[in-house]
Write an enzyme that holds these catalytic residues in place. Sequence first.
Site, mmCIF file in Angstrom:
data_model
loop_
_atom_site.group_PDB
_atom_site.id
_atom_site.type_symbol
_atom_site.label_atom_id
_atom_site.label_comp_id
_atom_site.label_asym_id
_atom_site.label_seq_id
_atom_site.Cartn_x
_atom_site.Cartn_y
_atom_site.Cartn_z
ATOM 1 N N GLU A 159 -6.743 -7.884 -0.835
ATOM 2 C CA GLU A 159 -6.916 -7.562 0.617
ATOM 3 C C GLU A 159 -8.494 -7.427 0.741
ATOM 4 O OE1 GLU A 159 -4.731 -5.299 3.073
ATOM 5 O OE2 GLU A 159 -2.842 -5.993 2.543
ATOM 6 N N GLU A 171 0.732 -1.270 -0.024
ATOM 7 C CA GLU A 171 0.120 -0.035 0.012
ATOM 8 C C GLU A 171 0.820 1.130 0.022
ATOM 9 O OE1 GLU A 171 -2.697 -0.229 3.384
ATOM 10 O OE2 GLU A 171 -4.190 -1.403 2.108
#
Length: 721
Positions: free
Chosen positions: A361, A204
């Site tokens: 995710e 991320e």
Amino acid sequence: MSLETTIRPVPPIPAISADDGGIAVDDGDTHENGGAKPAGGRNADVSAKAAPSERPWPKVAGLAFGGDYNPEQWDESVWPEDIRLMQAAGVNLVSVGIFAWVRLEPRPGVFDFGWLDRILDLLHDGGISVDLGTPTAAPPAWFYRAQPESWVVDADGRRLGPGSRGICCPSSPAYAAASARITTALAERYSAHPAVLMWHVHNEYGAPVSQCHCEQSQIAFREWLLLTYDTLDAINDAWGTNFWGQRYGELDEIRTPAASASVINPAQQLDYQRFCDHQLLSCYLRERDILRTWSADKPVTTNFMATNCPSVNLWGWAPEVDVVSNDHYLTAERTDRHVLLAMDADLTRSLAGGRPWMLMEHSTSAVNWQPRNLAKEPGEMARNSLAHIARGADAALFFQWRGSRSGAEKFHSSMLPHAGTNSEQWTELVDLGRTIKALADVRGTTVTAEVALLWDWESFWAQDLDWHPSVDLDHRERTIAFYTRLWQDNVTVDFAHPTADLSGYKLVIVPQVYLLDQDAADNLDTFVTGGGQLLVSYFSGVVDAHDAVHPQGLSGPVGEVLGISVQEFAPLAQGQHVALDLWGQNASADVWADRLVLTDPATQILGTFTDGPAAGRPALTRRRIGQGSAWYLATRLDPESLALVMDPLYAAAGVTPVAGLPHGLEMVTRRDHSQTFYFLLNHTDQPVDVPLSGTDVISGERHEHSVPVPATQVIVIRQQH
Ligand code: GLA
């Protein structure tokens, strides 16, 4: 604890040109700036529809199902049970090692791969493939201690040290070297490992911090500026530094926009955002290129946060990954959370250029970082996973496999929950695994859309700066409002950059894109001239790429496409509503009004403000050009009034909303040349019937003319062409 430490020769570290404190890492390939010189303050050439490379999809059978797996948090005696339970749940792909830097390199240049060797072998023997992480989002404490100059310095001058996770200063030469070393070591050792199907770089990018104001960042910012603008004069011009006496006489006078007494030059702030994005992308590219050198056949990804990471311009990143992957978490307390999920998935698919993507995710139930972490309702986890698949994902992975007992995320839900296998959560997970296995044929099919919403991170960065006409201006709110209308009408939507090729769409909506330069206006003009319907909502196209008002005035070159000119903004007071007349129908709006005039005889007035600061003036206009039309909406209509505008727009564009579906039933289609899959997602607690024929992919049952969808459940219907 005894580390089975292998003292290994240190792999070569890419050379760092540190003579001038510079940041360039030379690994034999030129990829600082993604290989291209930035143009006019912009980082990436986003004019083409974003498209990742054609590298092969990871070789998983069917759809991928699994999640982040952090075996280093557990005693090795637990691992065989992990494998057994993964098999029971139908897991076929796990992401390993994302935060394991210190376990892999416990001291600088000293590697311990024994444990990773063993778990990769166990996973492989168990038929479970691996998405292997580079652990560079969690530098070890030894690195922070040895390299204090690499700590991120925030805008208030605070230095952010170890004890958590997060990147170091992305412009740090020491971080570049250390992250290249661990990446090289992993690539060298595991490229040929049969369990490893793909690479997962970092985690991320942009979270939890994207900006740094340390002295290394100052140097790198100036280098980026010079690369971008060539001369100091050009920087001064672009930033309009004659305002408030900000003109720079020497490059070294320029600093990153940290704390200052009042509002910092907005063009400087905008360029700083671009710089930060560029530095993070450079970090990704450095690792990706190392992995590609060692591992020619395996795709490389990094997990995006499509609608939820404001600091990186993913239109520039998407072409640099082999597979687009995304993380998505519900905003648990919002009743429209499933609509926001759909929007996130549609943006991700658009970043992937329409090709399948990976949901890297999501959560089985509650997260741990929202104010109130609501558990998912029964059926909601499966609805969420399948909603992503419906919108183009060929993978449904979770954070994380086994719930952590320690650490900051111990209250986050997981595939294997703290309650163990004797729990409803586990039963639902095993059911989902079975469903996903049954949907194997969905893999590779695609979703098509006739409508595009424009989305531009650079515009968001500019609009989110200080001192704008109203605090109620909110691009995200406007985008969600239009998206929600389209979702309710079961109209599938793509997202597009303002300069992307729009020729494949019938209808393009500009919800609130404040920054639109001449190129974007030309692109919209081409779209309308080619027969498209364009709807531009207020506070769009106001400034150019340097956050300067266009020479044409407040509606800029897009106003020329629309055949209007905004003469003055007339924002409304808090809570104030204005009335409108739309084709003789009463409508209501708030937040905003423009005082505009028509500039082209072909522009018609379709709606008028009947009170408020723009009373008697146009509120909705339409300029016909050939078969196309450019519509402008000068206020924020309430949701019912917005429907009055959307219905004629659909009709003009030839877009047919799917009518006759039960309320709360979401339908999305994926297809290829031989078959169409209808995903029917029932978001209500009542059973519904959907008028459709076809075969239920999971049960094999044939339905003629009507498909019953139980409360909260998902049915996938296949029609062979
Ligand atoms: C992010 C991170 C994960 C984890 C989850 C928790 O998506 O990538 O490591 O922290 O959030 O929701």
